[in-house]
Motif scaffolding. Structure first.
Motif, PDB file in Angstrom:
ATOM      1  N   GLU A 117       6.410   2.319  -0.284  1.00 56.69           N
ATOM      2  CA  GLU A 117       5.946   1.114   0.403  1.00 56.69           C
ATOM      3  C   GLU A 117       4.585   1.336   1.057  1.00 56.69           C
ATOM      4  N   THR A 121       0.622  -0.798   0.040  1.00 52.67           N
ATOM      5  CA  THR A 121      -0.372  -1.407   0.941  1.00 52.67           C
ATOM      6  C   THR A 121      -1.676  -0.616   0.980  1.00 52.67           C
ATOM      7  N   HIS A 122      -1.721   0.552   0.327  1.00 56.48           N
ATOM      8  CA  HIS A 122      -2.926   1.374   0.317  1.00 56.48           C
ATOM      9  C   HIS A 122      -3.389   1.680  -1.117  1.00 56.48           C
TER      10      HIS A 122
END
Length: 315
Positions: A117, A121-122
């Motif tokens: 997760e 997001t990165h």
């Protein structure tokens, strides 16, 4: 007059007995495939390739005989479609996710998330491409290494190939003992069990999209079992390659093998195909399989005779 040795060898190379045996094996495989998983053109191509190489020349016959070890692996993996592991054990979905979070969770924006997760997001285009390239190596590198060993050292080739098969068989057994959903499954479906879930590219879809290709989509659409994330055999293969690369002193090429190994381990997590736990399980599976294979070879006269017989067949 008696035939000379060369004439006898040429006759035996194209003997009726060999044609009958190879034809029977090919037809039996196609029939069994049709009964278990239905007709696929891949099956026909595989048998055409096997027959062509077996009857083209002596060197191609020896080559395909040796690489039959990898063909056996592919057939077993393919036939797993007929026996879904979720029919025999409950699939671990939420428990595995929670264990991953407890052991390797990352605090992000005030909450604990899994490494998968975190990377969602990165993500970056650079990592999408790099990890996709690493993931494309998971089978070609072991096969290329096996090809090198075949022409360099037939005994080393056999040890590597049989270790590869042995580790896979261990992994397949674990798949049935401990069915496990991959991270992308939780991201798409939560903790509900959906037996008919098709394979998914996970984060690797970004690699396909970047280059406008369908490589990973076509590969994962043929997935034998979605619930086979633990252990990550993707993570096992490069470790087996590196072990034998070091064992046979291949020098600087081992740096390449080590780089690919680390890249595949990271790519598995980055693209949400495996948890860190799955990767670690794959590493343990490889180490255990390597050790057990070496132990069996050193202590079993039957195994040693089999190795010697197989080496004679491909030399």
């Amino acid at each position: 007059m008696n035939m000379n040795v060369a004439e006898k060898e040429e006759t035996s190379f194209f003997s009726t007995r060999q044609f009958v045996i190879v034809a029977a094996i090919s037809l039996l495989y196609l029939l069994l495939s049709y009964i278990l998983i239905g007709f696929k053109t891949d099956q026909v191509y595989l048998m055409l390739l096997f027959n062509a190489m077996y009857f083209t020349s002596r060197i191609t016959r020896k080559f395909i005989t040796g690489f039959s070890i990898f063909i056996i692996f592919w057939i077993i993996f393919d036939f797993m479609k007929a026996f879904p592991n979720y029919l025999y054990q409950d699939v671990r979905i939420e428990s595995l996710y929670n264990t991953e979070k407890a052991l390797f969770g990352i605090t992000h924006e005030g909450r604990i998330i899994t490494p998968n997760e975190f990377w969602i997001t990165h993500k970056t285009a650079f990592l999408d491409v790099l990890t996709g390239i690493f993931y494309l190596c998971w089978v070609p590198v072991p096969l290329a290494f096996a090809g090198y060993l075949f022409f360099k050292n037939r005994l080393a080739f056999l040890y590597f190939s049989l270790t590869f098969l042995f580790v896979n068989l261990m992994g397949f057994v674990i798949y049935y003992v401990y069915p496990a959903a991959p991270p992308w499954y939780v991201q798409l479906h939560g903790f509900d069990f959906l037996a008919s879930t098709p394979g998914n590219t996970g984060g690797l879809e970004r690699f396909d999209a970047f280059f406008g290709v369908d490589i990973f989509h076509s590969l994962y659409s043929k997935s034998s079992n979605v619930f086979a994330a633990m252990p990550s055999l993707h993570s096992s293969y490069p470790l087996i390659v590196l072990f034998y690369g070091i064992k046979y002193r291949l020098g600087w090429i081992n740096l390449f093998f080590a780089t690919v190994m680390g890249g595949i381990w990271f790519a598995a997590v980055y693209n949400s195909h495996h948890y860190v736990l799955d990767v670690l399980a794959g590493i343990v599976c490889a180490i255990t399989g390597i050790y057990l294979f070496q132990w069996i070879i050193q202590r079993s006269e039957t195994a040693q005779r089999f190795i010697q017989m197989f080496v004679r067949a491909i030399e």
